[in-house]
Structure formats: structure tokens, C-alpha cells
Write a protein that holds these residues in place. Structure first.
Motif, PDB file in Angstrom:
ATOM      1  N   GLY A  75       0.785  -1.226   0.000  1.00 37.60           N
ATOM      2  CA  GLY A  75       0.000   0.000   0.000  1.00 37.60           C
ATOM      3  C   GLY A  75       0.809   1.264   0.000  1.00 37.60           C
ATOM      4  N   ALA A  76       2.159   1.151   0.018  1.00 36.26           N
ATOM      5  CA  ALA A  76       3.003   2.346   0.024  1.00 36.26           C
ATOM      6  C   ALA A  76       3.825   2.403  -1.243  1.00 36.26           C
ATOM      7  N   SER A  77       4.306   3.571  -1.596  1.00 37.45           N
ATOM      8  CA  SER A  77       5.151   3.724  -2.773  1.00 37.45           C
ATOM      9  C   SER A  77       5.995   4.969  -2.611  1.00 37.45           C
ATOM     10  N   PHE A  78       7.025   5.098  -3.502  1.00 35.02           N
ATOM     11  CA  PHE A  78       7.803   6.335  -3.534  1.00 35.02           C
ATOM     12  C   PHE A  78       6.970   7.403  -4.227  1.00 35.02           C
ATOM     13  N   SER A  79       6.987   8.586  -3.700  1.00 34.28           N
ATOM     14  CA  SER A  79       6.239   9.671  -4.330  1.00 34.28           C
ATOM     15  C   SER A  79       6.987  10.193  -5.549  1.00 34.28           C
ATOM     16  N   GLU A  80       6.254  10.799  -6.454  1.00 35.93           N
ATOM     17  CA  GLU A  80       6.876  11.417  -7.618  1.00 35.93           C
ATOM     18  C   GLU A  80       7.828  12.520  -7.191  1.00 35.93           C
ATOM     19  N   ALA A  81       7.511  13.199  -6.126  1.00 35.78           N
ATOM     20  CA  ALA A  81       8.383  14.268  -5.626  1.00 35.78           C
ATOM     21  C   ALA A  81       9.719  13.709  -5.161  1.00 35.78           C
ATOM     22  N   ALA A  82       9.658  12.541  -4.474  1.00 37.50           N
ATOM     23  CA  ALA A  82      10.891  11.920  -3.994  1.00 37.50           C
ATOM     24  C   ALA A  82      11.756  11.482  -5.162  1.00 37.50           C
ATOM     25  N   ARG A  83      11.110  10.888  -6.171  1.00 36.84           N
ATOM     26  CA  ARG A  83      11.862  10.449  -7.347  1.00 36.84           C
ATOM     27  C   ARG A  83      12.474  11.642  -8.078  1.00 36.84           C
ATOM     28  N   ALA A  84      11.717  12.704  -8.195  1.00 38.39           N
ATOM     29  CA  ALA A  84      12.234  13.905  -8.858  1.00 38.39           C
ATOM     30  C   ALA A  84      13.399  14.502  -8.078  1.00 38.39           C
ATOM     31  N   ALA A  85      13.314  14.420  -6.758  1.00 32.81           N
ATOM     32  CA  ALA A  85      14.398  14.938  -5.921  1.00 32.81           C
ATOM     33  C   ALA A  85      15.678  14.132  -6.123  1.00 32.81           C
ATOM     34  N   VAL A  86      15.491  12.794  -6.246  1.00 31.62           N
ATOM     35  CA  VAL A  86      16.659  11.931  -6.497  1.00 31.62           C
ATOM     36  C   VAL A  86      17.302  12.283  -7.835  1.00 31.62           C
ATOM     37  N   GLU A  87      16.482  12.467  -8.863  1.00 31.46           N
ATOM     38  CA  GLU A  87      17.018  12.819 -10.180  1.00 31.46           C
ATOM     39  C   GLU A  87      17.753  14.151 -10.129  1.00 31.46           C
ATOM     40  N   ALA A  88      17.184  15.127  -9.433  1.00 28.09           N
ATOM     41  CA  ALA A  88      17.825  16.438  -9.322  1.00 28.09           C
ATOM     42  C   ALA A  88      19.150  16.341  -8.567  1.00 28.09           C
ATOM     43  N   LEU A  89      19.151  15.488  -7.532  1.00 29.05           N
ATOM     44  CA  LEU A  89      20.365  15.315  -6.733  1.00 29.05           C
ATOM     45  C   LEU A  89      21.488  14.680  -7.545  1.00 29.05           C
ATOM     46  N   LEU A  90      21.135  13.654  -8.352  1.00 28.98           N
ATOM     47  CA  LEU A  90      22.165  12.847  -9.011  1.00 28.98           C
ATOM     48  C   LEU A  90      22.483  13.277 -10.437  1.00 28.98           C
ATOM     49  N   ALA A  91      21.692  14.150 -11.020  1.00 30.05           N
ATOM     50  CA  ALA A  91      21.987  14.597 -12.380  1.00 30.05           C
ATOM     51  C   ALA A  91      23.387  15.202 -12.502  1.00 30.05           C
ATOM     52  N   PRO A  92      23.800  16.078 -11.574  1.00 28.52           N
ATOM     53  CA  PRO A  92      25.180  16.599 -11.662  1.00 28.52           C
ATOM     54  C   PRO A  92      26.229  15.509 -11.487  1.00 28.52           C
ATOM     55  N   VAL A  93      25.930  14.514 -10.647  1.00 23.01           N
ATOM     56  CA  VAL A  93      26.861  13.401 -10.448  1.00 23.01           C
ATOM     57  C   VAL A  93      26.987  12.591 -11.735  1.00 23.01           C
ATOM     58  N   ASP A  94      25.849  12.326 -12.382  1.00 20.89           N
ATOM     59  CA  ASP A  94      25.878  11.598 -13.653  1.00 20.89           C
ATOM     60  C   ASP A  94      26.759  12.322 -14.670  1.00 20.89           C
ATOM     61  N   ALA A  95      26.570  13.634 -14.749  1.00 19.33           N
ATOM     62  CA  ALA A  95      27.353  14.422 -15.703  1.00 19.33           C
ATOM     63  C   ALA A  95      28.835  14.401 -15.350  1.00 19.33           C
ATOM     64  N   GLU A  96      29.114  14.469 -14.066  1.00 19.44           N
ATOM     65  CA  GLU A  96      30.515  14.459 -13.626  1.00 19.44           C
ATOM     66  C   GLU A  96      31.179  13.120 -13.912  1.00 19.44           C
ATOM     67  N   LEU A  97      30.456  12.033 -13.688  1.00 17.93           N
ATOM     68  CA  LEU A  97      30.999  10.706 -13.996  1.00 17.93           C
ATOM     69  C   LEU A  97      31.298  10.580 -15.484  1.00 17.93           C
ATOM     70  N   THR A  98      30.385  11.069 -16.319  1.00 14.67           N
ATOM     71  CA  THR A  98      30.592  11.011 -17.762  1.00 14.67           C
ATOM     72  C   THR A  98      31.793  11.839 -18.184  1.00 14.67           C
ATOM     73  N   ARG A  99      31.965  13.002 -17.575  1.00 10.55           N
ATOM     74  CA  ARG A  99      33.072  13.889 -17.939  1.00 10.55           C
ATOM     75  C   ARG A  99      34.418  13.346 -17.481  1.00 10.55           C
ATOM     76  N   ARG A 100      34.465  12.907 -16.238  1.00 12.54           N
ATOM     77  CA  ARG A 100      35.747  12.502 -15.661  1.00 12.54           C
ATOM     78  C   ARG A 100      36.163  11.088 -16.047  1.00 12.54           C
ATOM     79  N   TYR A 101      35.197  10.219 -16.266  1.00 13.02           N
ATOM     80  CA  TYR A 101      35.510   8.808 -16.488  1.00 13.02           C
ATOM     81  C   TYR A 101      34.883   8.308 -17.786  1.00 13.02           C
ATOM     82  N   PRO A 102      35.355   8.808 -18.927  1.00 13.84           N
ATOM     83  CA  PRO A 102      34.784   8.407 -20.217  1.00 13.84           C
ATOM     84  C   PRO A 102      35.189   7.007 -20.655  1.00 13.84           C
ATOM     85  N   GLY A 103      36.199   6.431 -19.999  1.00 10.48           N
ATOM     86  CA  GLY A 103      36.700   5.128 -20.401  1.00 10.48           C
ATOM     87  C   GLY A 103      37.668   5.222 -21.563  1.00 10.48           C
TER      88      GLY A 103
END
Length: 430
Positions: A14-42
Motif C-alpha cells: 500500500g506504500a510507494s515512492f512519491s513522484e516528488a521523492a523520485r524527482a528529488a533523487v534525479e535532481a540530486l544525481l543529475a550533476p553526479v551523472d554528468a561528472e561521472l561522464t566527464r571525468r571517467y569516459p573510459g
């Protein structure tokens, strides 16, 4: 899990993650995703040479590569003309694998004795009158252009090592670089395999200085931004551990702004800076292992490649003396390969036979096992070892390196794995 639950509907409880929580996670990690792509391209998937040959600028000539190949073959034929003689020299078994390696190495020395050549304006050249070094820089560029642009006889990678960015020689190094690059442009353009080497780096700001110079040159010459990259030589203690206690080499990679192509360990300068006596300065000394481990972690995932240093024990003289030097060199190269240092320096033509014997043996000995593991991974058939995707990348990279240097053939890799070059590249993440 159903798509409905992934889309945010309530779970069975009966419980779930709210859309707000998911959006907050995306906002938090978007800069991290970009930084990982920039610094560690392989890894970029291009060929990495198995060695770098250093030749003083005043000794470099149009026939340098051909001369090194001829001298290497002469040494090979004089002191290891048969697989049995080679086995005796290296203290290994005289078997079918060694016979195959022996034949392949001889063919390599005839076909492509040098994979990467650095024309040295630093320690191997020393201080000279300005007019003399000016002329040498122009001459080097003209010879490189003739070999790389005009007739295609240059090795896959070629370039210069300039003097460092320390105050005493900075202007001279910059002047040599400017003359070399400008002459290359005037003679037909920069070769695809152009490599520059910046030695004796102690502070990240010295890397930034070279970046600024290259960016300015590219703009003024109408070249694409970032066209010219360079290697950083790790030859000082300050390059490994800064006065602030941080790993300086990681800051140097960042300071290169994507232009760093490699980190090259300088055996003798680094050992001396640690106070190691001349008799004990070697690629396998504990101070070398520490420095190279720090380099390895700093470069992991960045696409910056690693190169070990060299031995100064030259394989010349009577056969017994040559064999002793060959065994030392062979064992050091194999040690580096096992530690994921797939490139090193060679300082004498007679080092080429054991460079290739060590490299070819490394890839041929593991060919069957690596191929079987990779084939099982692709087929999801299991086998004796349950490999992860990261290991599949490593297995593919191993086979690709063997292909690039000529240790293994495309047909035998395809027969053993069922994979072609394009599929291996994909599995390697290239």
C-alpha cells in the motif's frame, strides 16, 4: 516487478515512492551523472603501443626506425637464432609456444620494429645553444612530416619530448614545441599519431600551462579545439603526493582538461628523488610499485593510459652478457604486463627482441583460456568461472591488445570466441 510498479503505483503493502521523492533523487544525481561522464569516459578504443622508443633529437634521422629494426634483428639472430637459444637466454621451456613466439617476433622486427617513437629534447639531448636546438626542432618536424605525411614510413605513434615547465628551461621547451608544431603544419599537417611528452611535472599548474599554450596554438592555426594531446611523465615525488597530502597525479589529469593521453613512469628520476641508490633503481623497486599503484588508481576509467619505465641494462657484448640483460628485461616486462602496465620504454635496439617476446608470450599463453571464458560469458553457458560484465570487458580488452600488436591473429580469435573485432570492441566498452 511490473511496469505499473515501476511507474509509481502502490506496492502490495500500500506504500510507494512519491513522484516528488523520485524527482528529488534525479535532481540530486543529475550533476553526479554528468561528472561521472566527464571525468571517467573510459578508453577511446584506439591502439595503445606496447612501448615507446626514445631517441635523442640530434641522433634522430630518416632511417632511425629502419636502423633500430636492423640492429634488433642482428642481435636476435646473433644471440637467439633458434627457439632453443631463446629458451636458454630467458630460462623458459623450449616448447611449441616459444617456437611460435620466436617466429612471430622475428616477423614483427622486420615489419614494425617500433610502435611509438619519441624524439627527445630533454635529458637525452641536454642543454644546447638556442640556434642549435631551433634547427633540431625544425629538422625533427620535417623528418616526421616526411615519414608520417609524405611516405607513410613513420611508426603508428611519433612525437617529441620537450624540456619541462620549470623556470630554468621553460622558455626553451616552449620555443622547441612551437617550432616543431609550426613546421609540421607547414609541411602538410599534424600526423594522426602525434604524441607530445611533458617531463618532470611537479605541480598541476604546469599541466595547465601546457594546455593553455596548445589551446592558443590550435586557435591561431585553425585546428579543432583539443586536437593536440600529451603525456605526463611522473618522475618526481611531488607528482605522486603533494605538500597538502593529496594525490597530485589525479589533479594533473584534471588539469589537462581532457588532453592527457598517458602517464609515463620515469624509473630513474623518480627513484633518485626518493633517495634510492643508483644500484637499486629499478622498475620493480618498492618505491616504483607505490608510485605506479597511485598512477593506476588515478587514471582508472579516465581514458588516460599507463606506461612503465625502462631498464638501463643494455644487451650488448658477449652472448652470456646479452642473455643476462635479456632475461632481466623480459622478466621486468612480464611483471609490468601482469600489473596492467601494457606499455614501457625501450632505450636500445637490442631491447626490442625481448620486449616483443615478453608481450607475445603474455598474450599467446592466455589466448585459449581468455577466449573460452569470453565465449562462455557471451553464450551464458557458465563454465569453470562465473564472470561478471567487468571481467568480460577485461577479457575483450586483453584479446584486443593481443590483436593490435600482432601477438594473435583475427582469424584465431574469431575461431575461439565466435566474435569479430566489432563485437570485441563492444564488449570492451569501446
Amino acid at each position: 516487478m511490473s511496469q505499473a510498479k515501476l511507474d509509481g503505483s502502490k506496492s502490495e503493502g500500500g506504500a510507494s515512492f512519491s513522484e516528488a521523492a523520485r524527482a528529488a533523487v534525479e535532481a540530486l544525481l543529475a550533476p553526479v551523472d554528468a561528472e561521472l561522464t566527464r571525468r571517467y569516459p573510459g578508453d577511446d578504443g584506439s591502439r595503445q603501443p606496447v612501448h615507446t622508443v626514445y631517441v635523442p633529437a640530434d641522433a634522430f634521422a630518416a632511417d632511425t626506425v629502419r636502423s633500430w629494426g636492423a640492429q634488433a634483428l642482428a642481435a636476435f639472430d646473433a644471440h637467439a637464432a633458434t627457439p632453443a637459444q631463446l629458451a636458454l637466454a630467458l630460462g623458459v621451456a623450449d616448447d611449441e609456444l616459444l617456437a611460435d613466439v620466436h617466429a612471430r617476433v622475428r616477423a614483427k622486427l622486420e615489419r614494425e620494429p617500433v610502435e611509438d617513437l619519441r624524439i627527445d629534447f630533454e635529458d637525452g639531448y641536454g642543454p644546447r645553444p638556442d640556434a642549435e636546438e631551433d634547427a633540431a626542432a625544425v629538422r625533427a618536424a620535417q623528418l616526421v612530416a616526411a615519414a608520417a605525411v609524405a611516405d607513410g614510413t613513420a611508426p603508428p605513434y611519433i612525437g617529441i619530448r620537450i624540456k619541462c615547465m620549470e623556470a630554468a628551461v621553460r622558455d626553451r621547451g616552449i620555443r622547441t614545441l612551437e617550432l616543431f608544431l609550426a613546421t609540421l603544419l607547414a609541411e602538410g599537417g599534424l600526423p594522426a599519431g602525434l604524441v607530445l611528452t611533458l617531463p618532470k611535472v611537479t605541480y598541476a599548474e604546469q599541466v595547465t600551462a601546457l594546455v593553455r599554450l596548445l589551446a592558443d596554438f590550435e586557435q591561431r592555426a585553425g585546428l579543432p579545439a583539443g586536437r593536440i594531446g600529451f603525456e605526463i611523465q611522473i618522475e618526481t615525488t611531488q607528482a605522486i603526493l603533494g605538500a597538502d597530502g593529496r594525490a597530485t597525479v589525479a589533479r594533473m589529469i584534471e588539469a589537462a582538461e581532457g588532453r592527457a593521453t598517458g602517464l609515463h613512469y620515469g624509473t630513474f628520476d623518480y627513484s633518485a628523488s626518493c633517495g634510492v641508490g643508483a644500484a637499486y633503481q629499478s622498475m620493480d623497486h618498492p618505491v616504483a610499485d607505490h608510485a605506479k599503484a597511485v598512477m593506476q588508481v588515478a587514471a582508472a576509467g579516465t581514458g588516460v593510459r599507463l606506461s612503465d619505465g625502462s631498464t638501463n641494462v643494455v644487451p650488448t657484448g658477449p652472448t652470456a652478457q646479452v642473455h643476462a640483460a635479456w632475461k632481466l628485461h623480459h622478466d621486468l616486462v612480464r611483471r609490468s604486463l601482469a600489473r596492467a602496465y601494457y606499455q614501457g620504454w625501450d632505450m636500445h635496439p637490442a631491447h626490442l627482441p625481448t620486449r616483443y617476446v615478453a608481450v607475445y608470450s603474455f598474450y599467446r599463453e592466455g589466448l585459449a583460456a581468455a577466449s573460452a571464458r569470453l565465449a562462455a560469458y557471451v553464450a551464458k553457458a557458465g563454465g569453470d568461472v562465473m564472470d561478471e560484465p567487468a571481467t568480460a570487458r577485461a577479457l575483450s580488452g586483453y584479446l584486443l591488445r593481443g590483436l593490435d600488436c600482432g601477438a594473435v591473429d583475427p582469424a584465431e580469435v574469431t575461431e575461439l570466441t565466435g566474435l569479430d573485432r566489432k563485437q570485441l570492441d563492444a564488449l570492451a566498452g569501446r
